[in-house]
Scaffold this motif. Structure first.
Motif, mmCIF file in Angstrom:
data_model
loop_
_atom_site.group_PDB
_atom_site.id
_atom_site.type_symbol
_atom_site.label_atom_id
_atom_site.label_comp_id
_atom_site.label_asym_id
_atom_site.label_seq_id
_atom_site.Cartn_x
_atom_site.Cartn_y
_atom_site.Cartn_z
ATOM 1 N N HIS A 45 -3.990 -19.331 27.249
ATOM 2 C CA HIS A 45 -3.508 -18.859 25.951
ATOM 3 C C HIS A 45 -2.678 -17.581 26.083
ATOM 4 C CE1 HIS A 45 -3.535 -17.920 21.668
ATOM 5 N NE2 HIS A 45 -3.912 -16.699 21.995
ATOM 6 N N TYR A 46 -3.145 -16.638 26.924
ATOM 7 C CA TYR A 46 -2.455 -15.351 27.050
ATOM 8 C C TYR A 46 -1.296 -15.391 28.055
ATOM 9 C CZ TYR A 46 -5.571 -12.781 23.999
ATOM 10 O OH TYR A 46 -6.241 -12.318 22.899
ATOM 11 N N GLY A 47 -1.122 -16.524 28.722
ATOM 12 C CA GLY A 47 0.006 -16.633 29.636
ATOM 13 C C GLY A 47 -0.094 -15.749 30.866
ATOM 14 N N CYS A 48 -1.306 -15.525 31.336
ATOM 15 C CA CYS A 48 -1.505 -14.718 32.559
ATOM 16 C C CYS A 48 -0.712 -15.336 33.715
ATOM 17 C CB CYS A 48 -2.978 -14.664 32.940
ATOM 18 S SG CYS A 48 -4.088 -14.248 31.583
ATOM 19 N N GLY A 49 -0.509 -16.667 33.630
ATOM 20 C CA GLY A 49 0.196 -17.383 34.675
ATOM 21 C C GLY A 49 1.685 -17.116 34.704
ATOM 22 N N SER A 50 2.210 -16.371 33.710
ATOM 23 C CA SER A 50 3.625 -16.001 33.779
ATOM 24 C C SER A 50 3.815 -14.849 34.764
ATOM 25 C CB SER A 50 4.157 -15.631 32.396
ATOM 26 O OG SER A 50 3.458 -14.519 31.888
ATOM 27 N N CYS A 51 2.708 -14.221 35.178
ATOM 28 C CA CYS A 51 2.787 -13.151 36.186
ATOM 29 C C CYS A 51 1.959 -13.451 37.427
ATOM 30 C CB CYS A 51 2.305 -11.824 35.600
ATOM 31 S SG CYS A 51 3.485 -11.066 34.463
ATOM 32 N N HIS A 52 0.922 -14.276 37.273
ATOM 33 C CA HIS A 52 -0.012 -14.503 38.386
ATOM 34 C C HIS A 52 -0.070 -15.963 38.792
ATOM 35 C CE1 HIS A 52 -1.986 -10.541 38.237
ATOM 36 N NE2 HIS A 52 -1.992 -10.636 36.919
ATOM 37 N N THR A 53 -0.308 -16.210 40.057
ATOM 38 C CA THR A 53 -0.706 -17.528 40.527
ATOM 39 C C THR A 53 -2.223 -17.596 40.400
ATOM 40 O OG1 THR A 53 1.145 -17.725 42.036
ATOM 41 C CG2 THR A 53 -0.810 -19.046 42.547
ATOM 42 N N ILE A 54 -2.713 -18.586 39.625
ATOM 43 C CA ILE A 54 -4.155 -18.667 39.374
ATOM 44 C C ILE A 54 -4.621 -20.106 39.586
ATOM 45 C CG2 ILE A 54 -6.029 -18.068 37.775
ATOM 46 C CD1 ILE A 54 -3.912 -16.553 36.091
ATOM 47 N N PRO A 55 -5.431 -20.348 40.618
ATOM 48 C CA PRO A 55 -5.930 -21.699 40.860
ATOM 49 C C PRO A 55 -6.646 -22.253 39.634
ATOM 50 C CG PRO A 55 -6.497 -20.256 42.689
ATOM 51 C CD PRO A 55 -5.921 -19.381 41.611
ATOM 52 N N GLY A 56 -6.390 -23.523 39.332
ATOM 53 C CA GLY A 56 -7.081 -24.186 38.228
ATOM 54 C C GLY A 56 -6.399 -24.018 36.887
ATOM 55 N N ILE A 57 -5.330 -23.217 36.818
ATOM 56 C CA ILE A 57 -4.603 -23.026 35.555
ATOM 57 C C ILE A 57 -3.232 -23.679 35.699
ATOM 58 C CG2 ILE A 57 -3.748 -21.348 33.860
ATOM 59 C CD1 ILE A 57 -6.752 -21.090 34.304
ATOM 60 N N ARG A 58 -2.976 -24.660 34.863
ATOM 61 C CA ARG A 58 -1.717 -25.397 34.965
ATOM 62 C C ARG A 58 -0.526 -24.464 34.777
ATOM 63 N NH1 ARG A 58 -2.290 -29.740 31.171
ATOM 64 N NH2 ARG A 58 -3.777 -30.533 32.667
ATOM 65 N N GLY A 59 0.432 -24.552 35.655
ATOM 66 C CA GLY A 59 1.664 -23.775 35.534
ATOM 67 C C GLY A 59 1.542 -22.316 35.929
ATOM 68 N N ALA A 60 0.338 -21.884 36.332
ATOM 69 C CA ALA A 60 0.156 -20.469 36.700
ATOM 70 C C ALA A 60 0.535 -20.283 38.168
ATOM 71 C CB ALA A 60 -1.286 -20.034 36.459
ATOM 72 N N ASP A 61 1.863 -20.114 38.386
ATOM 73 C CA ASP A 61 2.332 -20.026 39.770
ATOM 74 C C ASP A 61 3.315 -18.875 39.965
ATOM 75 O OD1 ASP A 61 4.446 -20.996 38.340
ATOM 76 O OD2 ASP A 61 4.610 -22.905 39.416
ATOM 77 N N ALA A 62 3.283 -17.891 39.061
ATOM 78 C CA ALA A 62 4.218 -16.771 39.166
ATOM 79 C C ALA A 62 3.763 -15.773 40.233
ATOM 80 C CB ALA A 62 4.346 -16.073 37.820
ATOM 81 N N MET A 63 4.696 -14.959 40.660
ATOM 82 C CA MET A 63 4.420 -13.995 41.728
ATOM 83 C C MET A 63 4.791 -12.565 41.309
ATOM 84 S SD MET A 63 2.966 -15.527 44.193
ATOM 85 C CE MET A 63 3.241 -14.725 45.767
ATOM 86 N N VAL A 64 4.756 -12.277 40.007
ATOM 87 C CA VAL A 64 5.044 -10.918 39.537
ATOM 88 C C VAL A 64 3.894 -9.993 39.934
ATOM 89 C CG1 VAL A 64 5.488 -9.493 37.508
ATOM 90 C CG2 VAL A 64 6.353 -11.841 37.587
ATOM 91 N N GLY A 65 2.686 -10.420 39.632
ATOM 92 C CA GLY A 65 1.485 -9.695 40.050
ATOM 93 C C GLY A 65 0.848 -10.412 41.235
ATOM 94 N N PRO A 66 -0.236 -9.854 41.773
ATOM 95 C CA PRO A 66 -0.882 -10.502 42.931
ATOM 96 C C PRO A 66 -1.507 -11.845 42.550
ATOM 97 C CG PRO A 66 -2.169 -8.613 42.149
ATOM 98 C CD PRO A 66 -0.896 -8.614 41.372
ATOM 99 N N PRO A 67 -1.518 -12.814 43.473
ATOM 100 C CA PRO A 67 -2.211 -14.071 43.206
ATOM 101 C C PRO A 67 -3.707 -13.807 42.997
ATOM 102 C CG PRO A 67 -1.321 -14.033 45.454
ATOM 103 C CD PRO A 67 -0.918 -12.761 44.808
ATOM 104 N N LEU A 68 -4.316 -14.508 42.052
ATOM 105 C CA LEU A 68 -5.730 -14.237 41.748
ATOM 106 C C LEU A 68 -6.684 -15.168 42.496
ATOM 107 C CD1 LEU A 68 -5.448 -13.353 37.956
ATOM 108 C CD2 LEU A 68 -5.232 -11.892 39.985
ATOM 109 N N GLU A 69 -6.105 -15.905 43.433
ATOM 110 C CA GLU A 69 -6.914 -16.722 44.326
ATOM 111 C C GLU A 69 -7.908 -15.804 45.062
ATOM 112 O OE1 GLU A 69 -5.461 -20.048 47.517
ATOM 113 O OE2 GLU A 69 -4.339 -18.211 47.284
#
Ligand code: HEC
Length: 125
Positions: A45-69
């Motif tokens: 909902h908050y679009g954290c994936g526009s900055c972070h790569t987050i496993p399990g979240i569709r489309g969350a593959d950005a590299m602005v912030g550190p990957p949350l893997e």
């Protein structure tokens, strides 16, 4: 002897069946309880994936912030806070209040949302 084997077989089959019931386990994703499941939705909902790569979240593959893997296995959060549940909550509530120079904005998560998001992130070991 045959009886013992039958009992064993029943347990083995039961364990096999129930293991498939945990959401995500079939897909190799982390197991989630109810809180983590809400957290996953909040992250989307908050679009954290526009900055972070987050496993399990569709489309969350950005590299602005550190990957949350593997965030659950890290020692520090954003290099400044010990990685505890309380500190992750504090970070998510208001990153610039923790580190004035951080590029992560305050997304104004409610207390409940921050707790849910922290629960999801801690499934990422
Ligand atoms: C505008 C981009 C942006 C957005 C949106 C954003 N973040 Fe961040 N995030 C960052 C940056 C940049 C950092 C690195 C901060 C630092 O080290 O100072 C960071 C750091 C983090 C960290 C610490 C990571 C680590 O490796 O220690 C977590 C956890 C985190 N963000 C979670 C989230 C969550 C959850 C959301 C959505 C609610 C979110 N972020 C939204 C940019 C963003």
């Amino acid at each position: 002897m045959k009886f013992v084997f039958t009992i064993f077989a029943v347990f083995a089959v039961a364990a096999f069946i129930t293991s498939g019931c945990q959401e995500g386990s079939r897909l190799g994703r982390p197991r989630e309880d109810e809180t983590a499941r809400r957290g996953r939705k909040t992250i989307a909902h908050y679009g954290c994936g526009s900055c972070h790569t987050i496993p399990g979240i569709r489309g969350a593959d950005a590299m602005v912030g550190p990957p949350l893997e593997h965030i659950a296995s890290r020692t520090y959060i954003a290099g400044v806070l010990q990685n505890t549940h309380q500190n992750l909550f504090t970070w998510l509530k208001n990153p610039p209040a923790v580190d004035a120079k951080t590029a992560m904005p305050n997304l104004h998560l409610s207390d409940a949302e921050a707790a849910d998001v922290a629960a999801y992130l801690y499934t990422l070991r």
